[in-house]
Design a protein around this motif. Structure first.
Motif, PDB file in Angstrom:
ATOM      1  N   ILE A  38      -8.719  11.161   8.411  1.00  0.00           N
ATOM      2  CA  ILE A  38      -7.484  10.451   8.781  1.00  0.00           C
ATOM      3  C   ILE A  38      -6.594  10.312   7.540  1.00  0.00           C
ATOM      4  O   ILE A  38      -5.394  10.588   7.585  1.00  0.00           O
ATOM      5  CB  ILE A  38      -7.833   9.049   9.346  1.00  0.00           C
ATOM      6  CG1 ILE A  38      -8.707   9.175  10.578  1.00  0.00           C
ATOM      7  CG2 ILE A  38      -6.568   8.217   9.577  1.00  0.00           C
ATOM      8  CD1 ILE A  38      -7.989   9.300  11.884  1.00  0.00           C
ATOM      9  N   GLN A  73       2.328   1.776   4.133  1.00  0.00           N
ATOM     10  CA  GLN A  73       2.086   2.833   5.110  1.00  0.00           C
ATOM     11  C   GLN A  73       0.791   2.423   5.793  1.00  0.00           C
ATOM     12  O   GLN A  73      -0.267   2.379   5.157  1.00  0.00           O
ATOM     13  CB  GLN A  73       1.942   4.220   4.482  1.00  0.00           C
ATOM     14  CG  GLN A  73       1.645   5.268   5.559  1.00  0.00           C
ATOM     15  CD  GLN A  73       1.778   6.693   5.098  1.00  0.00           C
ATOM     16  OE1 GLN A  73       1.395   7.032   3.998  1.00  0.00           O
ATOM     17  NE2 GLN A  73       2.344   7.545   5.961  1.00  0.00           N
ATOM     18  N   GLY A  74       0.883   2.077   7.045  1.00  0.00           N
ATOM     19  CA  GLY A  74      -0.285   1.637   7.784  1.00  0.00           C
ATOM     20  C   GLY A  74      -1.034   2.821   8.363  1.00  0.00           C
ATOM     21  O   GLY A  74      -0.609   3.975   8.234  1.00  0.00           O
ATOM     22  N   ILE A  75      -2.175   2.529   8.994  1.00  0.00           N
ATOM     23  CA  ILE A  75      -2.891   3.564   9.740  1.00  0.00           C
ATOM     24  C   ILE A  75      -2.981   3.066  11.170  1.00  0.00           C
ATOM     25  O   ILE A  75      -3.487   1.973  11.414  1.00  0.00           O
ATOM     26  CB  ILE A  75      -4.294   3.817   9.157  1.00  0.00           C
ATOM     27  CG1 ILE A  75      -4.169   4.298   7.713  1.00  0.00           C
ATOM     28  CG2 ILE A  75      -5.052   4.824  10.006  1.00  0.00           C
ATOM     29  CD1 ILE A  75      -5.495   4.556   7.037  1.00  0.00           C
ATOM     30  N   SER A  76      -2.465   3.849  12.093  1.00  0.00           N
ATOM     31  CA  SER A  76      -2.422   3.408  13.483  1.00  0.00           C
ATOM     32  C   SER A  76      -3.822   3.313  14.062  1.00  0.00           C
ATOM     33  O   SER A  76      -4.683   4.142  13.792  1.00  0.00           O
ATOM     34  CB  SER A  76      -1.595   4.378  14.312  1.00  0.00           C
ATOM     35  OG  SER A  76      -1.639   3.967  15.662  1.00  0.00           O
ATOM     36  N   ILE A 105      -2.944  12.202   6.922  1.00  0.00           N
ATOM     37  CA  ILE A 105      -1.708  11.452   6.646  1.00  0.00           C
ATOM     38  C   ILE A 105      -1.140  11.898   5.304  1.00  0.00           C
ATOM     39  O   ILE A 105       0.061  12.134   5.165  1.00  0.00           O
ATOM     40  CB  ILE A 105      -1.960   9.930   6.663  1.00  0.00           C
ATOM     41  CG1 ILE A 105      -2.336   9.488   8.074  1.00  0.00           C
ATOM     42  CG2 ILE A 105      -0.725   9.161   6.187  1.00  0.00           C
ATOM     43  CD1 ILE A 105      -2.706   8.023   8.214  1.00  0.00           C
ATOM     44  N   ASN A 146       2.474  13.565   4.639  1.00  0.00           N
ATOM     45  CA  ASN A 146       3.432  12.923   3.726  1.00  0.00           C
ATOM     46  C   ASN A 146       3.985  13.920   2.718  1.00  0.00           C
ATOM     47  O   ASN A 146       5.183  13.948   2.438  1.00  0.00           O
ATOM     48  CB  ASN A 146       2.752  11.784   2.955  1.00  0.00           C
ATOM     49  CG  ASN A 146       2.458  10.572   3.830  1.00  0.00           C
ATOM     50  OD1 ASN A 146       3.021  10.427   4.900  1.00  0.00           O
ATOM     51  ND2 ASN A 146       1.565   9.721   3.369  1.00  0.00           N
ATOM     52  N   LYS A 172     -11.696  -2.056   5.480  1.00  0.00           N
ATOM     53  CA  LYS A 172     -11.051  -1.010   6.268  1.00  0.00           C
ATOM     54  C   LYS A 172     -11.987   0.183   6.378  1.00  0.00           C
ATOM     55  O   LYS A 172     -12.497   0.670   5.372  1.00  0.00           O
ATOM     56  CB  LYS A 172      -9.788  -0.565   5.518  1.00  0.00           C
ATOM     57  CG  LYS A 172      -8.551  -0.653   6.357  1.00  0.00           C
ATOM     58  CD  LYS A 172      -7.338  -0.302   5.527  1.00  0.00           C
ATOM     59  CE  LYS A 172      -6.234   0.150   6.411  1.00  0.00           C
ATOM     60  NZ  LYS A 172      -5.927  -0.784   7.481  1.00  0.00           N
ATOM     61  N   ASP A 202      -4.076  -2.940  11.913  1.00  0.00           N
ATOM     62  CA  ASP A 202      -5.117  -3.973  11.871  1.00  0.00           C
ATOM     63  C   ASP A 202      -4.695  -5.177  11.023  1.00  0.00           C
ATOM     64  O   ASP A 202      -3.640  -5.193  10.410  1.00  0.00           O
ATOM     65  CB  ASP A 202      -6.456  -3.372  11.414  1.00  0.00           C
ATOM     66  CG  ASP A 202      -6.391  -2.813   9.993  1.00  0.00           C
ATOM     67  OD1 ASP A 202      -5.549  -3.273   9.193  1.00  0.00           O
ATOM     68  OD2 ASP A 202      -7.180  -1.902   9.689  1.00  0.00           O
ATOM     69  N   LEU A 219       0.708   8.535  13.142  1.00  0.00           N
ATOM     70  CA  LEU A 219      -0.585   7.997  12.683  1.00  0.00           C
ATOM     71  C   LEU A 219      -0.426   7.111  11.441  1.00  0.00           C
ATOM     72  O   LEU A 219      -1.190   6.175  11.241  1.00  0.00           O
ATOM     73  CB  LEU A 219      -1.541   9.162  12.386  1.00  0.00           C
ATOM     74  CG  LEU A 219      -3.003   8.836  12.150  1.00  0.00           C
ATOM     75  CD1 LEU A 219      -3.644   8.201  13.369  1.00  0.00           C
ATOM     76  CD2 LEU A 219      -3.786  10.096  11.766  1.00  0.00           C
ATOM     77  N   GLY A 220       0.580   7.424  10.618  1.00  0.00           N
ATOM     78  CA  GLY A 220       0.782   6.642   9.386  1.00  0.00           C
ATOM     79  C   GLY A 220       2.156   6.001   9.342  1.00  0.00           C
ATOM     80  O   GLY A 220       3.028   6.423   8.584  1.00  0.00           O
ATOM     81  N   ASP A 237      -3.819  -4.603   7.303  1.00  0.00           N
ATOM     82  CA  ASP A 237      -2.455  -4.126   7.085  1.00  0.00           C
ATOM     83  C   ASP A 237      -1.455  -5.267   7.243  1.00  0.00           C
ATOM     84  O   ASP A 237      -0.530  -5.425   6.441  1.00  0.00           O
ATOM     85  CB  ASP A 237      -2.116  -3.010   8.094  1.00  0.00           C
ATOM     86  CG  ASP A 237      -2.777  -1.690   7.719  1.00  0.00           C
ATOM     87  OD1 ASP A 237      -3.509  -1.674   6.716  1.00  0.00           O
ATOM     88  OD2 ASP A 237      -2.565  -0.681   8.425  1.00  0.00           O
ATOM     89  N   ARG A 257       0.896  -1.162   0.000  1.00  0.00           N
ATOM     90  CA  ARG A 257       0.000   0.000   0.000  1.00  0.00           C
ATOM     91  C   ARG A 257       0.925   1.200   0.000  1.00  0.00           C
ATOM     92  O   ARG A 257       1.717   1.382   0.914  1.00  0.00           O
ATOM     93  CB  ARG A 257      -0.950   0.037   1.184  1.00  0.00           C
ATOM     94  CG  ARG A 257      -1.970   1.170   0.961  1.00  0.00           C
ATOM     95  CD  ARG A 257      -2.815   1.575   2.137  1.00  0.00           C
ATOM     96  NE  ARG A 257      -3.562   0.495   2.706  1.00  0.00           N
ATOM     97  CZ  ARG A 257      -3.335   0.024   3.934  1.00  0.00           C
ATOM     98  NH1 ARG A 257      -2.393   0.559   4.683  1.00  0.00           N
ATOM     99  NH2 ARG A 257      -4.023  -0.952   4.404  1.00  0.00           N
ATOM    100  N   PHE A 260     -12.200   4.007   8.079  1.00  0.00           N
ATOM    101  CA  PHE A 260     -11.655   5.127   8.839  1.00  0.00           C
ATOM    102  C   PHE A 260     -12.379   6.390   8.399  1.00  0.00           C
ATOM    103  O   PHE A 260     -12.896   6.453   7.280  1.00  0.00           O
ATOM    104  CB  PHE A 260     -10.154   5.308   8.556  1.00  0.00           C
ATOM    105  CG  PHE A 260      -9.272   4.324   9.269  1.00  0.00           C
ATOM    106  CD1 PHE A 260      -8.927   4.520  10.594  1.00  0.00           C
ATOM    107  CD2 PHE A 260      -8.769   3.210   8.611  1.00  0.00           C
ATOM    108  CE1 PHE A 260      -8.108   3.619  11.259  1.00  0.00           C
ATOM    109  CE2 PHE A 260      -7.952   2.293   9.263  1.00  0.00           C
ATOM    110  CZ  PHE A 260      -7.622   2.502  10.589  1.00  0.00           C
TER     111      PHE A 260
END
Lengths: 160, 80
Positions: free
Chosen positions: B47, A125-128, B51, B55, B41, A76, A111-112, A79, A24, B43
């Protein structure tokens, strides 16, 4: 070894086929899948994440625990699935550093997080999942900020 | 964009297994319930936006390696 072009270090040599493939991509940079992770020799714990296909695209990443010792990676199952984790695989995680005009106000994006399966050479790049983690967490917090953050965490811990 | 009107307690089903239900409407807020498989997923869009903008800012600033070295060595000297 092969020679690659970097944004800040000019041409450098890296191991053949050592690029990491993002399953991702970094949000906002969806067209760039492959990156090299390069140790920043004179900056211990900091790494240079260099796009393979665009020499002008790079990120500075760091182990967040260096500045926030209690940091925990929480992502999660989706991810984790993208990281193709198998037993015995080594995972490593970083966060992206942002350097504003005033370098003392340098931040990291908790957060990422960037999570890498070292054995498979794949990353995301995950999402916390931790709602307390923001995108602009000060690397050198002022004393007041530290107090506020600790209170916030204590308040949330009390809720649980 | 597909636009549908729904009332309280009414739902929309997406792809057979995702249900989006209007739980309540209060002034300018809509409370939405989502039932979806674990592999989906979910969110808030903010969010992603947050991000993404972090970035982009970080990519623009990544060239400041010299400044970074300078700042870190100063902090070290101060013993922080």
């Amino acid at each position: 070894m092969e020679t690659i072009k970097t944004k800040a270090y000019g041409e450098i040599k890296v191991a053949e086929d050592s690029a990491i493939s993002f399953k991702r991509e970094i949000l906002g940079f969806e067209n760039y899948r492959y990156y090299y992770l390069i140790e920043m020799g004179d900056l211990p714990n900091f790494y240079w994440l260099q796009s393979k296909d665009e020499s002008e695209l790079a990120f500075i990443v760091v182990n967040p625990r260096l500045f926030k010792p209690d940091y925990q990676l929480q992502i999660d199952e989706i991810d984790k699935g993208l990281l193709e984790i198998e037993e015995g695989n080594e995972l490593t995680d970083f966060v992206i550093v942002n350097i504003p005009e005033d370098i003392n106000k340098m931040t990291m994006n908790l957060l990422g997080p960037i999570v890498i399966n070292v054995d498979k050479r794949v990353a995301i790049q995950g999402i916390s999942l931790n709602n307390d983690y923001g995108t602009k967490v000060r690397i050198f917090p002022t004393v007041e900020e530290e107090v506020t953050q600790t209170r916030k965490e204590q308040a949330n811990a009390a809720k649980i | 964009m597909l636009v549908l009107s729904r009332r309280e307690d009414e739902s929309i089903i997406i792809n057979d297994d995702i249900e989006i239900k209007v739980i309540g409407v209060k002034q300018d807020q809509v409370k939405i319930g989502i039932v979806a498989p674990k592999t989906v997923k979910i969110f808030r869009k903010e969010i992603y936006d947050e991000i993404q903008s972090a970035n982009i800012a970080a990519a623009n600033a990544a060239g400041k390696v010299g400044d970074l070295k300078e700042a870190l060595s100063q902090k070290e000297k101060k013993g922080e």
